[in-house]
Enzyme design. Structure first.
Site, PDB file in Angstrom:
ATOM      1  N   LYS A 147       0.264 -10.464   5.835  1.00  0.00           N
ATOM      2  CA  LYS A 147       0.667 -11.697   5.152  1.00  0.00           C
ATOM      3  C   LYS A 147       1.304 -11.367   3.804  1.00  0.00           C
ATOM      4  O   LYS A 147       2.317 -11.949   3.423  1.00  0.00           O
ATOM      5  CB  LYS A 147      -0.544 -12.616   4.957  1.00  0.00           C
ATOM      6  CG  LYS A 147      -1.122 -13.117   6.273  1.00  0.00           C
ATOM      7  CD  LYS A 147      -2.552 -13.607   6.131  1.00  0.00           C
ATOM      8  CE  LYS A 147      -3.187 -13.736   7.503  1.00  0.00           C
ATOM      9  NZ  LYS A 147      -4.638 -13.960   7.434  1.00  0.00           N
TER      10      LYS A 147
ATOM     11  N   THR B  12      -5.400  -7.966   8.482  1.00  0.00           N
ATOM     12  CA  THR B  12      -4.264  -8.860   8.756  1.00  0.00           C
ATOM     13  C   THR B  12      -3.731  -9.472   7.475  1.00  0.00           C
ATOM     14  O   THR B  12      -2.581  -9.889   7.426  1.00  0.00           O
ATOM     15  CB  THR B  12      -4.658  -9.990   9.737  1.00  0.00           C
ATOM     16  OG1 THR B  12      -5.929 -10.500   9.364  1.00  0.00           O
ATOM     17  CG2 THR B  12      -4.706  -9.482  11.161  1.00  0.00           C
TER      18      THR B  12
ATOM     19  N   HIS C 164     -13.213  -4.781  17.833  1.00  0.00           N
ATOM     20  CA  HIS C 164     -12.777  -5.011  16.457  1.00  0.00           C
ATOM     21  C   HIS C 164     -13.438  -4.078  15.464  1.00  0.00           C
ATOM     22  O   HIS C 164     -13.323  -4.281  14.265  1.00  0.00           O
ATOM     23  CB  HIS C 164     -13.092  -6.452  16.028  1.00  0.00           C
ATOM     24  CG  HIS C 164     -12.139  -7.463  16.576  1.00  0.00           C
ATOM     25  ND1 HIS C 164     -10.944  -7.748  15.976  1.00  0.00           N
ATOM     26  CD2 HIS C 164     -12.207  -8.246  17.680  1.00  0.00           C
ATOM     27  CE1 HIS C 164     -10.310  -8.672  16.684  1.00  0.00           C
ATOM     28  NE2 HIS C 164     -11.055  -8.990  17.720  1.00  0.00           N
TER      29      HIS C 164
ATOM     30  N   LYS D 271     -10.436 -10.412   0.421  1.00  0.00           N
ATOM     31  CA  LYS D 271     -10.989 -10.145   1.753  1.00  0.00           C
ATOM     32  C   LYS D 271     -12.507 -10.197   1.624  1.00  0.00           C
ATOM     33  O   LYS D 271     -13.033 -10.252   0.508  1.00  0.00           O
ATOM     34  CB  LYS D 271     -10.541  -8.780   2.291  1.00  0.00           C
ATOM     35  CG  LYS D 271     -10.629  -7.617   1.291  1.00  0.00           C
ATOM     36  CD  LYS D 271     -10.008  -6.334   1.846  1.00  0.00           C
ATOM     37  CE  LYS D 271      -8.526  -6.247   1.604  1.00  0.00           C
ATOM     38  NZ  LYS D 271      -7.721  -6.392   2.807  1.00  0.00           N
ATOM     39  N   ARG D 272     -13.228 -10.181   2.759  1.00  0.00           N
ATOM     40  CA  ARG D 272     -14.686 -10.178   2.681  1.00  0.00           C
ATOM     41  C   ARG D 272     -15.134  -9.042   1.762  1.00  0.00           C
ATOM     42  O   ARG D 272     -14.547  -7.965   1.784  1.00  0.00           O
ATOM     43  CB  ARG D 272     -15.287  -9.978   4.079  1.00  0.00           C
ATOM     44  CG  ARG D 272     -15.175 -11.212   4.970  1.00  0.00           C
ATOM     45  CD  ARG D 272     -15.805 -10.989   6.342  1.00  0.00           C
ATOM     46  NE  ARG D 272     -15.246  -9.836   7.015  1.00  0.00           N
ATOM     47  CZ  ARG D 272     -15.944  -8.733   7.318  1.00  0.00           C
ATOM     48  NH1 ARG D 272     -17.218  -8.644   7.024  1.00  0.00           N
ATOM     49  NH2 ARG D 272     -15.362  -7.726   7.935  1.00  0.00           N
TER      50      ARG D 272
ATOM     51  N   LYS E 124     -14.534  -1.898   2.376  1.00  0.00           N
ATOM     52  CA  LYS E 124     -13.234  -2.406   1.901  1.00  0.00           C
ATOM     53  C   LYS E 124     -12.978  -1.974   0.447  1.00  0.00           C
ATOM     54  O   LYS E 124     -11.868  -2.134  -0.069  1.00  0.00           O
ATOM     55  CB  LYS E 124     -13.174  -3.936   2.030  1.00  0.00           C
ATOM     56  CG  LYS E 124     -13.151  -4.397   3.501  1.00  0.00           C
ATOM     57  CD  LYS E 124     -13.115  -5.904   3.621  1.00  0.00           C
ATOM     58  CE  LYS E 124     -13.235  -6.412   5.049  1.00  0.00           C
ATOM     59  NZ  LYS E 124     -12.017  -6.297   5.850  1.00  0.00           N
TER      60      LYS E 124
END
Length: 913
Positions: free
Chosen positions: A758, A754, A425, A643-644, A649
């Site tokens: 969505k 992911t 991952h 998101k985290r 990110k």
């Protein structure tokens, strides 16, 4: 979107977790997978063996007891029956309530228990059917399962939503308000855990014989709040189990000994310490099928025989309570801080307990189904390791086969290599788990013997494979990268070299590299999006690709269309069903969504599409008001990044872009402001408790919000919102309302992501980099409907080198924005010095803008201008939105799971009749 980075350091837990703390006597294991002579498991229960005849009778008896019971009990399927069932839960004490008080939480509990009865019936039928058919079964082992709420999902999958809704209405309650009473199970952290949950939904829906195994943490990760005074993130224990969990079925009779410490005597492990792993089953129903699989979670409990009564009575509570404290500590939280040795030992012990209990249970089930030939194990079992956390499943399987089942080393190794598979991952080297060798030797002495042997065989295999093909130097560097043990073997070129400093000559730490063990033991190695799998093969594990090229695969992630579209966005679902030909077949066969394409320009569909979005925006607006107190305008573009919180990110890039936009609006005339596209900019996500830089990013967002949201010149042109305690339920509120979502990681850092899938499914457009699954989403929807910016993965290293050489010239837009933050415009003067410092300097830890925010900034703000331009043309935007949903079919986790089932697990559907 998954664990790309190791978690950062945390304060030490109390040092109970050390071998010195507990050196009591070792008890013999109460029950182990090899002691089939003394116990036999039937339908998830253990029956003490009395004699051969009784055992046979009990076996026949178990089946008939279940059959008779199922005939005697009518499980209701209509509103009237469900109403009675809910009332029965209240009247018979199934839920702990008293006649003088009864609230919505009690009613939720009663409704959940009624639904659980229907699930248990299906669970029993599925277990019995798998037992009878004895198919090959897959087992998905994961440290995290981010399940979200179960009520609406369970009754939705059983197609009983209408019946439950009516039953509750007749009792004076609404299903929607009761669903809000349910706490989110606190068992995961981000994409890795949510992926596992989507996978279970798909496995059950496809009627595949597969189960999940995880851990039953008492407090999960943490509950997040934003401190009203400081604007900073604070963490609280997540009390998700406070009122019990009505969905779980405790199975105290399913218990396995988990051992630690001690020593190896005559090839057998004599542990210094043990706990018992106890099973709790959460039933996972498939959509529109009778199949209902298990998420089996393990809880640690002290072994009763270990309780030292005499020590307790002599007031030596530390000794007496040792095993109890140990068990409680192990189950307290997900990812305990691992800055200290105790913290590392605790985390490794959690991982080992998950692996040991699961593998013991898998072997017990193999035997329970009447299998006796161990050579057939790979024809009956496949174990999927979700990231490196469950790596110890491989040496644990070896230990059980050799030490308990009496197989030879060679036979056990041949079977193991055909039974376990590995999903990677992350491509960040610092996130590939390594454990200190001395800790592993102390905690798991027998496993270290096995690992050393696997390593030495691997070294011989490599030498034989490349004999005459690699020089000695090439061979050494190949082994340096691939052996399981790091800095353990004498380096052929060893010793300090000329010009080395004294520090450099000190021995680097000896470690056990989990990913390397996975690559060597695994029957396959897969990434989670095409670009990620390519990077894994070409860079992360390039040496392994030379020797095990055929092991590498890609399995692009997916999300379940049940939870993430059908159930969370009922308004849009209705429109979709109408326009794909009055059928809800798209809920499983997402390719049916393509039928929307032909009507993407149809004004009638566009009108219904926009109306559905507006309903969801209103719900989201109300939620934001309730949780943050901020009033957001409903006619603005809802622009969401959830998101985290992580440097890679790049929430930092988003908020700097917002500051740039704010300054632009401030400089405009009244006439220019009238043309601005209003935006509601929403952030959500948890920063890991000890990840300081991420917490500073959260603070910058709240500080900008404090200024922007109260600036009368700005008014409704811009709102900046940080939604606290992001979780699955919050996502189900935000995602259907979103119009633009941001997936802006530095190219090559996000394995897949992911949430991007969505958002796409819900008709939300994406601004993003060429990273993770964005690449494939853009291929599906078409370049014209995806807002792309930023450098590509192959340009990242050159950009870092340019920076290190001092040749990068930052754009004025970027430097001005940084200077504005530094001027004290937000928060306290100097509050963001360390955060801004990470963007400055040319290299060094926490410096040099490692994630290239400055490099991509100009491209990002120009792309945001294109977004505004597109939004001004509402018909064009709505057409893109319809095409977004229409082309999202590939990202259904059913497709992902079908690929795992056929290409890795080799399992076939096993449909309950």
């Amino acid at each position: 979107g998954t664990m790309m980075f190791a978690h950062h350091a945390t304060p030490p837990p109390p040092p109970i977790f050390s071998s010195a703390f507990f050196r009591g006597t070792t008890t013999t294991p109460r029950r182990s997978s090899s002691s089939s002579s003394t116990t036999t498991k039937r339908f998830g229960s253990t029956v003490r063996r009395v004699s051969a005849t009784t055992r046979r009778e009990q076996k026949i008896n178990a089946a008939s007891v279940f059959e008779d019971a199922e005939k005697a009990i009518e499980i209701p399927k209509n509103a009237e029956g469900i109403k009675k069932s809910i009332q029965r839960q209240i009247a018979t004490g199934t839920i702990a309530t008293v006649p003088t008080s009864f609230d919505d939480e009690d009613m939720y509990q009663a409704t959940a228990r009624a639904a659980r009865e229907q699930l248990v019936e299906r669970w029993n039928d599925t277990y019995a059917h798998f037992h009878k058919e004895n198919p090959k079964q897959a087992y998905y082992i994961s440290m995290e399962f981010l399940q979200g709420r179960a009520l609406t999902n369970a009754i939705g999958n059983m197609k009983l939503t209408g019946a439950y809704s009516d039953a509750l209405r007749s009792l004076g309650y609404s299903l929607e308000s009761l669903a809000e009473e349910e706490k989110n199970m606190g068992l995961g952290n981000g994409g890795l855990g949510r992926l596992a949950a989507c996978f279970l939904d798909s496995i059950a829906t496809l009627s595949l014989p597969a189960w999940g195994y995880g851990m039953r943490y008492k407090y999960g990760l943490f509950k997040q709040a934003i401190d009203q005074k400081s604007g900073q993130q604070s963490e609280f224990a997540d009390d998700w189990l406070a009122r019990g969990n009505p969905w779980e079925i405790p199975r105290p009779q399913i218990s396995y000994p988990i051992s630690f410490y001690g020593k190896v005597v005559d090839g057998k492990w004599v542990p210094g310490q043990q706990v018992a792993a106890i099973a709790y089953d959460t039933p996972i129903p498939g959509y529109n099928t009778k199949n209902c699989i298990s998420l089996r979670l393990w809880d640690a409990q002290p072994i009763v025989a270990d309780f030292n009564l005499s020590a307790f009575n002599e007031s030596d509570y530390k000794t007496a309570m040792g095993p109890t404290n140990l068990a409680q500590q192990m189950m307290a939280v997900l990812y305990p801080g691992d800055a200290t040795n105790e913290g590392k030992a605790l985390r490794l012990s959690q991982q080992y307990m998950l692996c040991s209990a699961s593998v013991q249970d898998i072997l017990a089930r193999f035997k329970e189904r009447g299998n006796t030939d161990w050579n057939k194990l790979p024809e009956k079992v496949c174990v999927q390791m979700n990231d490196t956390h469950p790596t110890l499943a491989a040496p644990e399987l070896m230990r059980l086969l050799i030490d308990q089942e009496g197989l030879s080393w060679d036979d056990a190794w041949a079977l193991t290599k055909k039974t376990v598979a590995y999903t990677n991952h992350t491509v960040m080297p610092e996130a590939l788990e390594k454990w200190p060798l001395d800790l592993m030797e102390e905690l798991l002495p027998r496993h270290m013997e096995i690992i050393r042997q696997i390593d030495s065989r691997f070294i011989s295999e490599v030498k034989a494979t490349f004999k005459g093909k690699k020089t000695e130097k090439e061979m050494n560097s190949f082994l340096k990268a691939t052996t399981i043990l790091e800095n353990v073997y004498p380096d052929a070129t060893g010793g300090p070299k000329m010009g080395d400093t004294v520090e450099k000559a000190e021995a680097p730490p000896k470690t056990v590299r989990m990913a390397n063990l996975c690559c060597i033991a695994g029957l396959s190695i897969n990434g989670v999006a095409q670009i990620h799998s390519d990077i894994v093969k070409a860079f992360t594990f390039k040496e392994f690709a030379e020797i095990y090229g055929d092991k590498f695969q890609n399995k692009t992630n997916g999300v379940t269309p049940r939870r993430w579209l059908a159930f969370c966005n009922p308004e849009l679902s209705k429109v979709i069903t109408k326009w794909v030909g009055n059928t809800d077949a798209w809920i499983t066969d997402t390719e049916v969504l393509r039928k929307l394409i032909e009507n993407a320009k149809n004004p009638e569909l566009q009108k219904e599409w926009k109306e559905a979005k507006l309903v969801r925006k209103q719900i989201c607006k109300d939620y934001i008001k309730k949780t943050t107190g901020i009033d957001v305008p409903i006619n603005a573009m809802f622009d969401i990044q959830v998101k985290r919180i992580h440097e890679y990110k790049r929430q930092f890039l988003n908020i700097l872009g917002i500051i740039y936009r704010y300054r632009q609006i401030k400089a405009m005339s009244k006439e220019e402001r009238a043309k601005v596209v209003p935006r509601v900019c929403v952030f959500g996500g948890k920063a890991y408790a000890t990840y300081v830089q991420a917490k500073r990013i959260v603070r910058l967002v709240t500080a900008v919000g404090e200024v922007v949201n109260n600036d009368p010149e700005i008014g409704d042109l811009m709102k900046v919102v940080f939604v606290p305690d992001y979780n699955v339920s919050v996502a189900e509120t935000l995602i259907p309302a979103s119009e633009l979502s941001q997936h802006i990681s530095t190219a090559g850092t996000e394995a897949s992501g992911t949430s991007n899938m969505k958002f796409q499914m819900n008709g939300c457009l994406i601004i993003g980099t060429l990273d993770g699954a964005n690449v494939e989403i853009r291929e599906c929807i078409g370049d014209d409907h995806f807002f792309l910016f930023g450098i590509t993965e192959d340009e990242v290293e050159p950009a870092r080198e340019e920076r290190a050489a001092g040749k990068f010239v930052a754009p004025k837009s970027f430097l001005d924005t940084i200077a504005y933050v530094r001027s004290g415009a937000f928060g306290k003067q100097g509050e963001f010095e360390e955060l801004l410092g990470s963007l400055e300097g040319n290299s060094g830890f926490g410096q040099g803008d490692y994630f290239l925010v400055g490099k991509d900034f100009q491209s990002y703000i120009e792309c945001q201008e294109k977004v505004d331009e597109a939004y001004r043309n509402q018909d064009g935007w709505t057409e893109s939105s319809i095409l977004s949903t229409a082309t999202s079919g590939k990202f259904n986790s059913d497709r992902t799971i079908e690929q795992y089932a056929s290409e890795i697990w080799d399992i076939k559907p096993c449909v309950v009749p």
